[in-house]
Design a protein around this motif. Structure first.
Motif, PDB file in Angstrom:
ATOM      1  N   UNK A 152       0.818  -1.218   0.000  1.00 46.60           N
ATOM      2  CA  UNK A 152       0.000   0.000   0.000  1.00 46.60           C
ATOM      3  C   UNK A 152       0.853   1.270   0.000  1.00 46.60           C
ATOM      4  N   UNK A 153       0.421   2.262  -0.749  1.00 50.07           N
ATOM      5  CA  UNK A 153       1.092   3.571  -0.776  1.00 50.07           C
ATOM      6  C   UNK A 153       0.159   4.541  -1.487  1.00 50.07           C
ATOM      7  N   UNK A 154       0.492   5.831  -1.421  1.00 46.66           N
ATOM      8  CA  UNK A 154      -0.288   6.818  -2.164  1.00 46.66           C
ATOM      9  C   UNK A 154       0.168   6.844  -3.614  1.00 46.66           C
ATOM     10  N   UNK A 155      -0.731   6.425  -4.505  1.00 52.66           N
ATOM     11  CA  UNK A 155      -0.371   6.357  -5.918  1.00 52.66           C
ATOM     12  C   UNK A 155      -1.576   6.662  -6.788  1.00 52.66           C
ATOM     13  N   UNK A 156      -1.458   6.400  -8.088  1.00 52.31           N
ATOM     14  CA  UNK A 156      -2.568   6.678  -8.995  1.00 52.31           C
ATOM     15  C   UNK A 156      -3.718   5.694  -8.755  1.00 52.31           C
ATOM     16  N   UNK A 157      -4.942   6.237  -8.701  1.00 50.49           N
ATOM     17  CA  UNK A 157      -6.122   5.417  -8.417  1.00 50.49           C
ATOM     18  C   UNK A 157      -6.256   4.268  -9.429  1.00 50.49           C
ATOM     19  N   UNK A 158      -5.873   4.526 -10.675  1.00 45.35           N
ATOM     20  CA  UNK A 158      -6.005   3.497 -11.711  1.00 45.35           C
ATOM     21  C   UNK A 158      -5.102   2.293 -11.501  1.00 45.35           C
ATOM     22  N   UNK A 159      -4.169   2.385 -10.555  1.00 49.08           N
ATOM     23  CA  UNK A 159      -3.214   1.276 -10.403  1.00 49.08           C
ATOM     24  C   UNK A 159      -3.900   0.010  -9.885  1.00 49.08           C
ATOM     25  N   UNK A 160      -4.743   0.140  -8.864  1.00 47.93           N
ATOM     26  CA  UNK A 160      -5.451  -1.036  -8.341  1.00 47.93           C
ATOM     27  C   UNK A 160      -6.452  -1.588  -9.359  1.00 47.93           C
ATOM     28  N   UNK A 161      -7.128  -0.673 -10.040  1.00 52.26           N
ATOM     29  CA  UNK A 161      -8.143  -1.110 -11.016  1.00 52.26           C
ATOM     30  C   UNK A 161      -7.437  -1.864 -12.151  1.00 52.26           C
ATOM     31  N   UNK A 189     -12.206   9.609 -16.790  1.00 48.76           N
ATOM     32  CA  UNK A 189     -11.523   9.119 -18.002  1.00 48.76           C
ATOM     33  C   UNK A 189     -10.024   8.976 -17.763  1.00 48.76           C
ATOM     34  N   UNK A 190      -9.470   9.896 -16.975  1.00 48.90           N
ATOM     35  CA  UNK A 190      -8.043   9.797 -16.623  1.00 48.90           C
ATOM     36  C   UNK A 190      -7.773   8.504 -15.851  1.00 48.90           C
ATOM     37  N   UNK A 191      -8.681   8.183 -14.911  1.00 48.82           N
ATOM     38  CA  UNK A 191      -8.498   6.941 -14.136  1.00 48.82           C
ATOM     39  C   UNK A 191      -8.583   5.732 -15.079  1.00 48.82           C
ATOM     40  N   UNK A 192      -9.554   5.777 -16.004  1.00 50.17           N
ATOM     41  CA  UNK A 192      -9.722   4.636 -16.922  1.00 50.17           C
ATOM     42  C   UNK A 192      -8.468   4.448 -17.785  1.00 50.17           C
ATOM     43  N   UNK A 193      -7.954   5.537 -18.320  1.00 47.32           N
ATOM     44  CA  UNK A 193      -6.779   5.411 -19.198  1.00 47.32           C
ATOM     45  C   UNK A 193      -5.554   4.933 -18.412  1.00 47.32           C
ATOM     46  N   UNK A 194      -5.402   5.433 -17.191  1.00 45.61           N
ATOM     47  CA  UNK A 194      -4.307   4.924 -16.337  1.00 45.61           C
ATOM     48  C   UNK A 194      -4.499   3.430 -16.085  1.00 45.61           C
ATOM     49  N   UNK A 195      -5.739   3.051 -15.739  1.00 52.60           N
ATOM     50  CA  UNK A 195      -6.007   1.644 -15.398  1.00 52.60           C
ATOM     51  C   UNK A 195      -5.671   0.733 -16.584  1.00 52.60           C
ATOM     52  N   UNK A 196      -6.033   1.181 -17.776  1.00 52.16           N
ATOM     53  CA  UNK A 196      -5.765   0.370 -18.972  1.00 52.16           C
ATOM     54  C   UNK A 196      -4.253   0.250 -19.205  1.00 52.16           C
ATOM     55  N   UNK A 197      -3.553   1.353 -19.050  1.00 51.28           N
ATOM     56  CA  UNK A 197      -2.089   1.321 -19.224  1.00 51.28           C
ATOM     57  C   UNK A 197      -1.429   0.430 -18.175  1.00 51.28           C
ATOM     58  N   UNK A 198      -1.820   0.593 -16.908  1.00 56.33           N
ATOM     59  CA  UNK A 198      -1.231  -0.235 -15.848  1.00 56.33           C
ATOM     60  C   UNK A 198      -1.585  -1.714 -16.063  1.00 56.33           C
TER      61      UNK A 198
END
Ligand code: SR1
Ligand code: MG
Length: 415
Positions: free
Chosen positions: A260-269, A339-348
């Motif tokens: 656990x750490x403070x990071x981009x929300x899309x990382x867990x998704x 949309x930013x979270x979605x694009x991060x999630x897809x990249x991660x």
């Protein structure tokens, strides 16, 4: 903190044996009945820690888990030292998650700082989701549970909810440099060159060499790594693969938040998407018939879509409910943020798919395919999905488009 009646052996850090785990359990007042006949078994099969299951032979319902951090990464050995502070992070995260998303994490009964040991609820009635997926089991509540867990833990720890100072205190509390460095190396760096720790099926050597030469892909991965390292958007679990999710037909528990750490929300998704997609690719080899494969792969994609839809509905609802004025919650900004979270999630997701094929730590979904050439077939497919998600993520505005992309890769790669 646990109050034990043990002597120095029970307070100075050392890795427990099964017998010591029993002695320690007996020393904690009220943990078991005084007449209990305790049995202890070390059942850890993860990469990092010792896990003891302790139960009373005369009353098998009475059981607990002792999770003890080792001062090194178990998967590699003592040559890879690792902080024991991860046990504190995990315990504090479990307690916080239980407050923010009640019922989705195991109960913590106690903790011993010096021993880096947490006493927690035994989830033996649950199955590790990864195993269930390899067996093509279906879980009717899973997507809703995951979406709700993600929305609540990520919204309530973000700047959208917390006061600025409180959020920054949490950032300090959950600063986790050594475990973040593992992710920086194993997810975003090592798979993109001939790193010593990589584990590569020799039959996909050609595809992996092409990946190492792919400048466009490597540029996008480095941008995602930068986001991972610099975007303190929400308190993420940090390692939310399907081995960190336990299920029954009805229930879901999220375990192991030591990263656990403070990071981009899309990382867990993205971690959840990735692991469902790894299973999707593995089903090319696991499923006994074309029909079963098709049905289960459709189910996996529907899990991704429903998890995302539930996450968005919950997250935006919490945001709307808790926003103080229209200056923080208004349609165009909300859309842009999600949309930013979605694009991060897809990249991660793409990065996490690739690391499980090329990097140090693989997944059972693929490694359980014994025939190396069948495994290579699924691995090539996984690599193609990962690459496509990473390089196309900025063009995706909707989860359905991401799933279509996966379908298109299948149409090209799997003939
Ligand atoms: C050395 S640790 C390897 C992997 O195991 C953990 O579960 C994380 O995924 C980490 O990257
Ligand atoms: Mg873990």
């Amino acid at each position: 903190m646990l109050t034990s009646q043990g002597g120095i052996l029970m307070t100075k850090y050392h890795a427990f044996s099964e017998t010591e785990a029993i002695e320690y359990a007996k020393s904690i007042p009220g943990l078991f009945s005084p007449h209990a006949q305790l049995i202890s078994k070390e059942i850890g099969d993860g990469n990092l820690n010792l896990i003891f299951r302790i139960h009373d032979e005369t009353n098998p319902e009475e059981s607990v888990i002792f999770k003890q951090a080792l001062p090194y990464a178990r998967v590699v050995g003592e040559s890879w030292p690792l902080t024991l502070d991860r046990a504190r992070i995990e315990r504090e995260m479990l307690l916080l998650e239980d407050e923010l998303a009640p019922g989705f994490v195991p109960k913590v009964f106690g903790f011993h700082q010096e021993l880096a040991l947490t006493v927690m609820e035994d989830l033996s009635d649950f199955l590790i989701l990864r195993k269930g997926l390899v067996e093509r089991k279906e879980y009717p509540n899973l997507a809703d549970h995951l979406g709700e867990f993600l929305a609540r833990t990520l919204f309530f720890t973000s700047d959208l909810f917390l006061a600025s100072g409180e959020k920054k205190q949490r950032v300090v509390q959950f600063t986790n440099p050594e475990l973040c460095k593992i992710t920086e190396d194993l997810v975003f760096t090592d798979p993109y060159y001939d790193a010593e720790t990589n584990q590569i099926n020799p039959l996909i050597a050609q595809e992996v060499t092409a990946l190492w030469r792919n400048q466009e892909l490597k540029t996008e991965v480095q941008k995602l790594k930068d986001t991972f390292m610099t975007r303190a958007q929400g308190l993420v679990h940090g390692d939310l693969h399907t081995g960190s999710i336990m299920v029954t037909e009805e229930e879901t528990r999220i375990i192991d938040p030591e990263f656990a750490f403070y990071g981009p929300i899309g990382f867990d998704i993205g971690a959840i998407f990735a692991n469902l997609l790894l299973n999707f690719a593995a089903q090319e080899s696991h499923a006994p018939s074309e029909e079963e494969r098709k049905n289960y792969q459709t189910y996996l994609l529907s899990l991704i879509q429903q998890t995302w839809d539930k996450f968005v509905a919950e997250f935006t609802n919490l945001w709307k409910t808790h926003s103080e004025s229209e200056s923080t919650f208004f349609e165009p900004y909300v859309q842009d943020y999600m949309q930013g979270i979605l694009q991060d999630a897809i990249g991660f997701a793409g990065c996490k798919v690739i690391r499980r094929v090329v990097g140090l730590a693989h997944v059972w979904d693929l490694d359980s395919i014994e025939d190396l050439s069948k495994r290579a077939h699924s691995e090539r497919f996984a690599l193609a999905i990962g690459e496509k998600l990473i390089v196309s993520r900025k063009d995706i505005t909707d989860i359905v488009e991401a799933l279509l992309l996966v379908r298109r890769v299948k149409a090209v790669e799997v003939r």
